[in-house]
Design a protein around this motif. Structure first.
Motif, PDB file in Angstrom:
ATOM      1  N   LEU A 138      -7.001  -8.918  -1.424  1.00 19.59           N
ATOM      2  CA  LEU A 138      -6.085  -8.199  -0.865  1.00 19.59           C
ATOM      3  C   LEU A 138      -5.608  -8.372   0.461  1.00 19.59           C
ATOM      4  CD1 LEU A 138      -8.191  -4.919  -1.797  1.00 19.59           C
ATOM      5  CD2 LEU A 138      -6.225  -5.519  -2.666  1.00 19.59           C
ATOM      6  N   ASN A 139      -6.660  -9.043   1.293  1.00 14.97           N
ATOM      7  CA  ASN A 139      -5.948  -9.435   2.559  1.00 14.97           C
ATOM      8  C   ASN A 139      -4.988 -10.617   2.557  1.00 14.97           C
ATOM      9  OD1 ASN A 139      -7.058  -7.625   4.682  1.00 14.97           O
ATOM     10  ND2 ASN A 139      -9.008  -8.425   4.268  1.00 14.97           N
ATOM     11  N   ALA A 140      -5.587 -11.620   1.594  1.00 13.92           N
ATOM     12  CA  ALA A 140      -4.724 -12.802   1.444  1.00 13.92           C
ATOM     13  C   ALA A 140      -3.032 -12.410   1.184  1.00 13.92           C
ATOM     14  CB  ALA A 140      -5.069 -13.791   0.574  1.00 13.92           C
ATOM     15  N   ALA A 141      -2.825 -11.496   0.331  1.00 18.50           N
ATOM     16  CA  ALA A 141      -1.598 -10.788  -0.179  1.00 18.50           C
ATOM     17  C   ALA A 141      -1.090 -10.212   0.900  1.00 18.50           C
ATOM     18  CB  ALA A 141      -1.732 -10.266  -1.517  1.00 18.50           C
ATOM     19  N   SER A 142      -1.685  -9.364   1.743  1.00 23.44           N
ATOM     20  CA  SER A 142      -1.186  -8.503   2.668  1.00 23.44           C
ATOM     21  C   SER A 142      -0.697  -9.601   3.733  1.00 23.44           C
ATOM     22  CB  SER A 142      -2.410  -7.610   3.196  1.00 23.44           C
ATOM     23  OG  SER A 142      -2.861  -6.684   2.136  1.00 23.44           O
ATOM     24  N   ALA A 143      -1.371 -10.450   4.235  1.00 20.10           N
ATOM     25  CA  ALA A 143      -0.975 -11.374   5.120  1.00 20.10           C
ATOM     26  C   ALA A 143       0.538 -12.003   4.972  1.00 20.10           C
ATOM     27  CB  ALA A 143      -1.971 -12.553   5.526  1.00 20.10           C
ATOM     28  N   LEU A 144       0.925 -12.058   3.557  1.00 22.81           N
ATOM     29  CA  LEU A 144       2.382 -12.765   3.496  1.00 22.81           C
ATOM     30  C   LEU A 144       3.190 -11.847   3.511  1.00 22.81           C
ATOM     31  CD1 LEU A 144       0.991 -14.631   0.154  1.00 22.81           C
ATOM     32  CD2 LEU A 144       1.561 -15.918   2.508  1.00 22.81           C
ATOM     33  N   LEU A 145       2.998 -10.391   3.566  1.00 20.01           N
ATOM     34  CA  LEU A 145       4.173  -9.368   3.669  1.00 20.01           C
ATOM     35  C   LEU A 145       4.495  -9.060   5.191  1.00 20.01           C
ATOM     36  CD1 LEU A 145       2.352  -7.207   0.937  1.00 20.01           C
ATOM     37  CD2 LEU A 145       4.674  -8.432   0.719  1.00 20.01           C
ATOM     38  N   LEU A 146       3.696  -9.590   6.000  1.00 19.21           N
ATOM     39  CA  LEU A 146       3.790  -9.262   7.750  1.00 19.21           C
ATOM     40  C   LEU A 146       5.224  -9.867   8.245  1.00 19.21           C
ATOM     41  CD1 LEU A 146       0.242  -9.935   8.892  1.00 19.21           C
ATOM     42  CD2 LEU A 146       1.288  -7.778   8.171  1.00 19.21           C
ATOM     43  N   GLY A 147       5.740  -9.162   8.850  1.00 17.36           N
ATOM     44  CA  GLY A 147       7.140  -9.539   9.665  1.00 17.36           C
ATOM     45  C   GLY A 147       8.307  -8.669   9.067  1.00 17.36           C
ATOM     46  N   GLU A 148       9.358  -9.202   9.671  1.00 17.57           N
ATOM     47  CA  GLU A 148      10.467  -8.300   9.405  1.00 17.57           C
ATOM     48  C   GLU A 148      11.228  -8.879   8.062  1.00 17.57           C
ATOM     49  OE1 GLU A 148      13.864  -6.611  12.162  1.00 17.57           O
ATOM     50  OE2 GLU A 148      14.348  -8.575  11.666  1.00 17.57           O
ATOM     51  N   HIS A 149      11.372  -7.776   7.162  1.00 20.58           N
ATOM     52  CA  HIS A 149      11.716  -8.305   5.749  1.00 20.58           C
ATOM     53  C   HIS A 149      12.691  -7.146   5.542  1.00 20.58           C
ATOM     54  CE1 HIS A 149       8.858 -11.538   5.698  1.00 20.58           C
ATOM     55  NE2 HIS A 149       8.032 -10.636   5.982  1.00 20.58           N
ATOM     56  N   THR A 162      19.005   1.764   5.813  1.00 19.96           N
ATOM     57  CA  THR A 162      18.774   0.384   5.648  1.00 19.96           C
ATOM     58  C   THR A 162      17.200   0.342   5.094  1.00 19.96           C
ATOM     59  OG1 THR A 162      18.317  -1.806   6.816  1.00 19.96           O
ATOM     60  CG2 THR A 162      17.921   0.143   7.979  1.00 19.96           C
ATOM     61  N   THR A 163      16.757  -0.684   4.502  1.00 14.31           N
ATOM     62  CA  THR A 163      15.325  -0.852   4.049  1.00 14.31           C
ATOM     63  C   THR A 163      14.838  -1.786   4.653  1.00 14.31           C
ATOM     64  OG1 THR A 163      16.263  -2.124   2.096  1.00 14.31           O
ATOM     65  CG2 THR A 163      15.810   0.157   1.739  1.00 14.31           C
ATOM     66  N   ILE A 164      15.424  -2.453   5.902  1.00 14.76           N
ATOM     67  CA  ILE A 164      14.842  -3.461   6.751  1.00 14.76           C
ATOM     68  C   ILE A 164      13.670  -2.868   7.565  1.00 14.76           C
ATOM     69  CG2 ILE A 164      15.222  -5.223   8.626  1.00 14.76           C
ATOM     70  CD1 ILE A 164      18.102  -5.715   7.099  1.00 14.76           C
ATOM     71  N   ARG A 165      12.680  -3.335   7.759  1.00 18.59           N
ATOM     72  CA  ARG A 165      11.289  -2.872   8.419  1.00 18.59           C
ATOM     73  C   ARG A 165      10.693  -4.036   8.969  1.00 18.59           C
ATOM     74  NH1 ARG A 165      14.554   0.759   7.527  1.00 18.59           N
ATOM     75  NH2 ARG A 165      13.579   2.921   6.898  1.00 18.59           N
ATOM     76  N   GLU A 166      10.082  -3.857  10.095  1.00 19.43           N
ATOM     77  CA  GLU A 166       9.177  -4.926  10.455  1.00 19.43           C
ATOM     78  C   GLU A 166       7.324  -4.414  10.414  1.00 19.43           C
ATOM     79  OE1 GLU A 166       7.701  -7.192  14.600  1.00 19.43           O
ATOM     80  OE2 GLU A 166       9.112  -5.574  14.972  1.00 19.43           O
ATOM     81  N   LEU A 167       7.110  -4.905   9.110  1.00 18.57           N
ATOM     82  CA  LEU A 167       5.598  -4.751   8.796  1.00 18.57           C
ATOM     83  C   LEU A 167       4.789  -5.523  10.059  1.00 18.57           C
ATOM     84  CD1 LEU A 167       3.722  -3.200   6.833  1.00 18.57           C
ATOM     85  CD2 LEU A 167       3.684  -5.198   5.598  1.00 18.57           C
ATOM     86  N   GLN A 168       3.965  -4.844  10.910  1.00 19.52           N
ATOM     87  CA  GLN A 168       3.275  -5.303  12.123  1.00 19.52           C
ATOM     88  C   GLN A 168       1.550  -5.769  11.622  1.00 19.52           C
ATOM     89  OE1 GLN A 168       4.231  -2.761  15.054  1.00 19.52           O
ATOM     90  NE2 GLN A 168       6.286  -3.362  15.368  1.00 19.52           N
ATOM     91  N   ARG A 169       1.255  -4.580  10.811  1.00 20.92           N
ATOM     92  CA  ARG A 169      -0.170  -4.765  10.465  1.00 20.92           C
ATOM     93  C   ARG A 169      -0.346  -4.274   8.932  1.00 20.92           C
ATOM     94  NH1 ARG A 169      -5.442  -1.502  12.978  1.00 20.92           N
ATOM     95  NH2 ARG A 169      -6.977  -2.761  11.919  1.00 20.92           N
ATOM     96  N   LEU A 170      -1.112  -5.079   8.115  1.00 18.99           N
ATOM     97  CA  LEU A 170      -1.399  -4.711   6.837  1.00 18.99           C
ATOM     98  C   LEU A 170      -2.908  -5.346   6.574  1.00 18.99           C
ATOM     99  CD1 LEU A 170      -1.569  -3.067   4.209  1.00 18.99           C
ATOM    100  CD2 LEU A 170       0.411  -5.042   3.511  1.00 18.99           C
ATOM    101  N   GLU A 171      -3.962  -4.709   6.864  1.00 24.15           N
ATOM    102  CA  GLU A 171      -5.277  -5.162   6.780  1.00 24.15           C
ATOM    103  C   GLU A 171      -6.351  -4.168   6.051  1.00 24.15           C
ATOM    104  OE1 GLU A 171      -8.409  -6.722  10.192  1.00 24.15           O
ATOM    105  OE2 GLU A 171      -6.909  -5.915  10.686  1.00 24.15           O
ATOM    106  N   TRP A 172      -7.091  -5.066   4.977  1.00 20.69           N
ATOM    107  CA  TRP A 172      -8.113  -4.372   4.521  1.00 20.69           C
ATOM    108  C   TRP A 172      -9.767  -4.543   4.988  1.00 20.69           C
ATOM    109  CZ3 TRP A 172      -6.788  -1.265  -0.203  1.00 20.69           C
ATOM    110  CH2 TRP A 172      -5.417  -1.515  -0.556  1.00 20.69           C
ATOM    111  N   THR A 173     -10.235  -3.408   5.156  1.00 20.79           N
ATOM    112  CA  THR A 173     -11.877  -3.764   5.011  1.00 20.79           C
ATOM    113  C   THR A 173     -12.509  -2.837   4.114  1.00 20.79           C
ATOM    114  OG1 THR A 173     -11.750  -1.750   6.684  1.00 20.79           O
ATOM    115  CG2 THR A 173     -11.419  -4.013   7.743  1.00 20.79           C
ATOM    116  N   ARG A 174     -13.784  -3.212   4.195  1.00 19.27           N
ATOM    117  CA  ARG A 174     -14.628  -2.257   3.288  1.00 19.27           C
ATOM    118  C   ARG A 174     -15.768  -1.611   4.217  1.00 19.27           C
ATOM    119  NH1 ARG A 174     -15.539  -2.085  -2.159  1.00 19.27           N
ATOM    120  NH2 ARG A 174     -14.324  -3.980  -2.572  1.00 19.27           N
ATOM    121  N   THR A 175     -15.852  -0.259   3.834  1.00 12.71           N
ATOM    122  CA  THR A 175     -16.937   0.391   4.793  1.00 12.71           C
ATOM    123  C   THR A 175     -18.149   0.332   4.564  1.00 12.71           C
ATOM    124  OG1 THR A 175     -16.798   2.641   3.580  1.00 12.71           O
ATOM    125  CG2 THR A 175     -14.942   2.227   5.234  1.00 12.71           C
ATOM    126  N   PRO A 176     -19.107   0.651   5.152  1.00 17.75           N
ATOM    127  CA  PRO A 176     -20.744   0.429   4.853  1.00 17.75           C
ATOM    128  C   PRO A 176     -20.923   1.284   3.415  1.00 17.75           C
ATOM    129  CG  PRO A 176     -20.474   0.807   7.031  1.00 17.75           C
ATOM    130  CD  PRO A 176     -19.000   1.158   6.670  1.00 17.75           C
TER     131      PRO A 176
END
Length: 261
Positions: A138-149, A162-176
């Motif tokens: 999930l995190n490896a795929a998310s990192a490739l989407l970051l930036g302005e696209h 417009t559908t141009i956006r700057e994706l600044q964060r997309l990060e997955w974590t697992r809670t306890p």
């Protein structure tokens, strides 16, 4: 006046007013109109879809400078239904615009991928996924989407927008407790963008698609039919950032420009 708003989206047909439907905007505007004894219309930072929640929504309304304001938060707490609250209401500079002056929006998406850990008390706010999800993928795929696209593959296009956006964060974590949480931030989001991104990433997390598959669609010129939209109830708008008061007008002017890559 700036309003900070939270709501459980379960029983709302989204933010925007719709005829004969219960919406967050309609509920708050009607209540404010009664409390302030004048017709009130709100401008919101981000319109959420049916079933989507918020803990950090922001809206503004315009009032005459000499209006006699009641203790608004306490009055609204008594008048609004239990699934929506205005947590603060304060006067802001006239240049403040909840939508156009925003620097970025923050969303949280939650999904539980183990049936044994699914909490029935959270069923309206956490998606129960039937198959295990790999956090690293999930995190490896998310990192490739970051930036302005151009995120047209992950958006429902609106005429003239417009559908141009700057994706600044997309990060997955697992809670306890085993719940997977995706934290997503961008300068702005187009319609269904977060849920479409999550839908594509869940296909990677369960091993049906390769890690580079979501990013490969950033070259698309239209939305493909095979991009799934993740369920609405796992999503919540948790915050909106704004610049200092001195930069509000400049930020609004920049946001109003139609972007190109």
């Amino acid at each position: 006046m700036r309003l900070d708003i939270a709501y459980d989206g379960t029983d709302f047909s989204g933010w925007a007013r719709q005829p004969e439907r219960r919406t967050v905007c309609g509920t708050i505007e009607d209540t404010l109109s009664l409390v302030l004894r004048r017709d009130i219309r709100l401008t919101v930072a981000g319109r959420t879809d049916a079933g989507v929640h918020a803990t950090g929504q922001v809206a503004h309304l315009d009032l005459p400078a000499d209006v006699d304001l009641p203790p608004l938060v306490s009055r609204l707490a008594r008048a609004l239904p239990a699934d929506v609250r205005v947590s603060s209401a304060r006067v802001v500079p006239p240049e403040f615009d909840a939508r156009f002056a925003a620097l970025r929006r923050h969303y949280l998406y939650r999904v539980c991928d183990t049936q044994e850990s699914a909490n029935p008390l959270h069923r309206n706010h956490v998606v129960t996924w039937p198959r295990p999800l790999a956090l690293d993928a999930l995190n490896a795929a998310s990192a490739l989407l970051l930036g302005e696209h151009d995120f047209v593959a992950f958006c429902k296009r609106r005429e003239g927008a417009t559908t141009i956006r700057e994706l600044q964060r997309l990060e997955w974590t697992r809670t306890p407790h085993g719940t997977l949480e995706a934290r997503v931030s961008a300068d702005a989001f187009c319609h269904s963008m977060v849920r479409s991104l999550v839908g594509a990433l869940l296909a990677v997390g369960e091993g049906r698609k390769p890690v580079d598959w979501p990013a490969s669609m950033l070259t698309a010129t239209e939305r493909p039919s095979h991009v799934a939209v993740a369920p609405a109830h796992g999503l919540a708008l948790i915050g909106v950032d704004y610049p200092p008061d001195t930069d509000l007008a400049t930020r609004a002017e920049i946001t109003r420009r139609v972007r190109t890559l």
